[in-house]
Motif scaffolding. Sequence first.
Motif, PDB file in Angstrom:
ATOM      1  N   ILE A  11       6.002  32.851  48.001  1.00  0.00           N
ATOM      2  CA  ILE A  11       4.791  32.090  48.324  1.00  0.00           C
ATOM      3  C   ILE A  11       4.080  31.663  47.044  1.00  0.00           C
ATOM      4  N   GLY A  12       4.014  32.565  46.055  1.00  0.00           N
ATOM      5  CA  GLY A  12       3.352  32.239  44.793  1.00  0.00           C
ATOM      6  C   GLY A  12       4.062  31.130  44.032  1.00  0.00           C
ATOM      7  N   VAL A  13       5.393  31.204  43.977  1.00  0.00           N
ATOM      8  CA  VAL A  13       6.174  30.169  43.268  1.00  0.00           C
ATOM      9  C   VAL A  13       6.008  28.810  43.941  1.00  0.00           C
ATOM     10  N   ILE A  14       6.071  28.802  45.276  1.00  0.00           N
ATOM     11  CA  ILE A  14       5.908  27.540  46.009  1.00  0.00           C
ATOM     12  C   ILE A  14       4.518  26.962  45.775  1.00  0.00           C
ATOM     13  N   ALA A  15       3.496  27.809  45.794  1.00  0.00           N
ATOM     14  CA  ALA A  15       2.126  27.333  45.560  1.00  0.00           C
ATOM     15  C   ALA A  15       1.980  26.751  44.155  1.00  0.00           C
ATOM     16  N   LEU A  16       2.523  27.446  43.143  1.00  0.00           N
ATOM     17  CA  LEU A  16       2.426  26.959  41.762  1.00  0.00           C
ATOM     18  C   LEU A  16       3.178  25.645  41.577  1.00  0.00           C
ATOM     19  N   ALA A  17       4.350  25.539  42.208  1.00  0.00           N
ATOM     20  CA  ALA A  17       5.125  24.296  42.109  1.00  0.00           C
ATOM     21  C   ALA A  17       4.348  23.132  42.700  1.00  0.00           C
ATOM     22  N   ASN A  18       3.623  23.396  43.779  1.00  0.00           N
ATOM     23  CA  ASN A  18       2.863  22.320  44.407  1.00  0.00           C
ATOM     24  C   ASN A  18       1.590  21.981  43.649  1.00  0.00           C
ATOM     25  N   ILE A  19       1.038  22.953  42.938  1.00  0.00           N
ATOM     26  CA  ILE A  19      -0.078  22.635  42.049  1.00  0.00           C
ATOM     27  C   ILE A  19       0.411  21.736  40.916  1.00  0.00           C
ATOM     28  N   ALA A  20       1.599  22.040  40.394  1.00  0.00           N
ATOM     29  CA  ALA A  20       2.165  21.225  39.315  1.00  0.00           C
ATOM     30  C   ALA A  20       2.448  19.811  39.786  1.00  0.00           C
ATOM     31  N   ILE A  21       3.096  19.669  40.932  1.00  0.00           N
ATOM     32  CA  ILE A  21       3.403  18.322  41.426  1.00  0.00           C
ATOM     33  C   ILE A  21       2.133  17.620  41.877  1.00  0.00           C
ATOM     34  N   GLY A  22       1.144  18.402  42.342  1.00  0.00           N
ATOM     35  CA  GLY A  22      -0.149  17.824  42.707  1.00  0.00           C
ATOM     36  C   GLY A  22      -0.856  17.221  41.507  1.00  0.00           C
ATOM     37  N   ALA A  23      -0.701  17.877  40.345  1.00  0.00           N
ATOM     38  CA  ALA A  23      -1.301  17.341  39.118  1.00  0.00           C
ATOM     39  C   ALA A  23      -0.655  16.012  38.746  1.00  0.00           C
ATOM     40  N   LEU A  24       0.665  15.908  38.909  1.00  0.00           N
ATOM     41  CA  LEU A  24       1.340  14.629  38.653  1.00  0.00           C
ATOM     42  C   LEU A  24       0.864  13.573  39.643  1.00  0.00           C
ATOM     43  N   MET A  25       0.702  13.965  40.909  1.00  0.00           N
ATOM     44  CA  MET A  25       0.206  13.022  41.912  1.00  0.00           C
ATOM     45  C   MET A  25      -1.176  12.500  41.547  1.00  0.00           C
ATOM     46  N   LEU A  26      -1.982  13.362  40.934  1.00  0.00           N
ATOM     47  CA  LEU A  26      -3.313  12.911  40.502  1.00  0.00           C
ATOM     48  C   LEU A  26      -3.194  11.779  39.489  1.00  0.00           C
ATOM     49  N   LEU A  27      -2.212  11.889  38.589  1.00  0.00           N
ATOM     50  CA  LEU A  27      -2.037  10.851  37.572  1.00  0.00           C
ATOM     51  C   LEU A  27      -1.663   9.516  38.212  1.00  0.00           C
ATOM     52  N   THR A  28      -0.667   9.528  39.081  1.00  0.00           N
ATOM     53  CA  THR A  28      -0.239   8.270  39.701  1.00  0.00           C
ATOM     54  C   THR A  28      -1.236   7.795  40.762  1.00  0.00           C
ATOM     55  N   ALA A  29      -2.024   8.726  41.318  1.00  0.00           N
ATOM     56  CA  ALA A  29      -3.031   8.352  42.315  1.00  0.00           C
ATOM     57  C   ALA A  29      -4.047   7.373  41.753  1.00  0.00           C
ATOM     58  N   ASP A  30      -4.308   7.454  40.442  1.00  0.00           N
ATOM     59  CA  ASP A  30      -5.335   6.613  39.825  1.00  0.00           C
ATOM     60  C   ASP A  30      -4.993   5.132  39.900  1.00  0.00           C
ATOM     61  N   ILE A  31      -3.718   4.804  40.035  1.00  0.00           N
ATOM     62  CA  ILE A  31      -3.326   3.404  40.206  1.00  0.00           C
ATOM     63  C   ILE A  31      -3.968   2.842  41.465  1.00  0.00           C
ATOM     64  N   GLY A  32      -4.043   3.663  42.510  1.00  0.00           N
ATOM     65  CA  GLY A  32      -4.684   3.244  43.755  1.00  0.00           C
ATOM     66  C   GLY A  32      -6.189   3.291  43.688  1.00  0.00           C
ATOM     67  N   THR A  33      -6.757   4.358  43.126  1.00  0.00           N
ATOM     68  CA  THR A  33      -8.218   4.488  43.106  1.00  0.00           C
ATOM     69  C   THR A  33      -8.867   3.522  42.115  1.00  0.00           C
ATOM     70  N   GLU A  34      -8.205   3.268  40.993  1.00  0.00           N
ATOM     71  CA  GLU A  34      -8.775   2.359  39.985  1.00  0.00           C
ATOM     72  C   GLU A  34      -8.576   0.893  40.350  1.00  0.00           C
ATOM     73  N   HIS A  35      -7.357   0.519  40.746  1.00  0.00           N
ATOM     74  CA  HIS A  35      -7.034  -0.896  40.948  1.00  0.00           C
ATOM     75  C   HIS A  35      -6.801  -1.291  42.398  1.00  0.00           C
ATOM     76  N   GLY A  36      -6.683  -0.323  43.308  1.00  0.00           N
ATOM     77  CA  GLY A  36      -6.446  -0.643  44.717  1.00  0.00           C
ATOM     78  C   GLY A  36      -5.059  -1.185  44.998  1.00  0.00           C
ATOM     79  N   LEU A  37      -4.082  -0.843  44.138  1.00  0.00           N
ATOM     80  CA  LEU A  37      -2.746  -1.421  44.242  1.00  0.00           C
ATOM     81  C   LEU A  37      -1.791  -0.522  45.029  1.00  0.00           C
ATOM     82  N   SER A  38      -0.857  -1.149  45.722  1.00  0.00           N
ATOM     83  CA  SER A  38       0.224  -0.407  46.360  1.00  0.00           C
ATOM     84  C   SER A  38       1.301  -0.092  45.322  1.00  0.00           C
ATOM     85  N   PHE A  39       2.141   0.860  45.658  1.00  0.00           N
ATOM     86  CA  PHE A  39       3.215   1.320  44.777  1.00  0.00           C
ATOM     87  C   PHE A  39       4.141   0.173  44.358  1.00  0.00           C
TER      88      PHE A  39
END
Length: 500
Positions: free
Chosen positions: A67-95
């Motif tokens: 459970i701990g490893v899965i949670a940490l892995a998802n925090i890590a991938i969640g941090a990457l998602m935050l980076l790419t998420a800004d394309i949508g929040t800043e510019h309103g663009l689709s992928f």
Amino acid sequence: MTTTGIYHTDKKHEALIEESILPTLIGQRPIGWLGYAGIWIGIAVIIATYSLGAAGVEGGAQLATVIGVIALANIAIGALMLLTADIGTEHGLSFAVYLRAPFGIHGTHIPAVSRGIVAAAWFGIQTYLGALALNGIGEYFLGFQNWVVWYVLFAVVQVANTAMGIKSVERLASLAAPAIIAISVWMYFTLDGVAQTEGINIWTFQATGEMSLLVLFIANMSFWSTLAVDIPNLTRFVKVEPGAKSFFQRNRSVLVAQLVALPVMQALVAGLGAVSFIATGNWNPIEVIQGQGHGLSLVLLLALVVLAQWSTNNSANLIPSALTFINLAPRLINYKIAVVLAGIVGTLCFPWQILNNLFVFLGYYGAFLSALGGIMVADYYILRRRRLNVPELYQTDGQYHYSGGFNWAGLIAWFVAGGIAAWFSQYAFIIGFPLGLILHVVLMKLVVLKAYPQAEIESGATSDYLATSEGLSWVYTGNGRFARMTPEEGQGHSLRREDL
């Protein structure tokens, strides 16, 4: 009207414009932090997640460690998602539209449609699993069972729901999320009870396997690489504060979902798979409880399956797939047609065959998508410093035309990094992501930028190519014209439908 900058595209170049892939305005983003977190709770309940948890305990790790490893892995991938998420929040663009920058207006179709087909295939898989559950419910209440009929009906209902727009998707998520949490907790206690009858303590159980925890960690990151790259498709609808210059302030509605809802729910679901394996040797808790359950408890379990597949399919599969198909032919395909097309492709992909080879499927496409994530981060943050010449993304012969519509730097970086990551599929993410990032930066600086200047890069740190952080939206005003406008100025000037 006072505009802060007007940009032009020739009317003959409107071949790249369709209202559902135009930038969303600040006032067209209806999803708050709670609604977005609810969407992610539904997304996290995916059948393969149960298998990830079971693989961990079968490999020799104890339940708490898994459970701990899965949670940490998802925090890590969640941090990457935050980076790419800004394309949508800043510019309103689709992928897919954003990919015109690193890959070119035609080159975008190679990675974008690849992701779109994978998303459609996942729609088929989730629909198949939901249909099996509906078949059980139908047998209980109606004495009727025919999973093929339920498969078609469930697909049609989901397509219709998604075609109604993002608000309809959010409403379903708000209904599904609390039900999914409640029934998941009930599943845990039921499975723990099964284990106790066998004299097994789920928290001290340890198998004799020797699976690397690093492999489990990386597998979970590769698992979510799909949404890590195309998360702008969702974040472009998340509420933002105009003029929020701080990254965390601008993306605060995204934070809770990516760094709390996803890791917690994913760890819970993986834990259920682990507990199911400990108690019975079967990683699928749905099959275990369905085999033992009866009456109302069985119906509730099957309802969980249906809600989980439905809420996941809307936001994680149908919308991303539809937007890539629109980007492929904007003059021929609108949003509703694209959703139907994605549904048809997914329904006809023989998902029961994919399920038989699920982890091979996950491994190879995860490798190429991890490389794509590295390219996106490199292009958006390192090269362009979050700035985009958005009007040029909709021009057929603008700066993103590159060589015949293809940016070979992005494509070479993707094929090389993705191919190497696929060769070492167990470690795909930690190979594909950094290699894609490095190759893209090197090839762009050494070759492409010298031949094809990029206005937002050459302008330095100017604010002329920012949107939300300047309190502005990119607005398509018709007749080939774009303008950056305040929320008040933008009202009534966009051709986009409010509910898409």
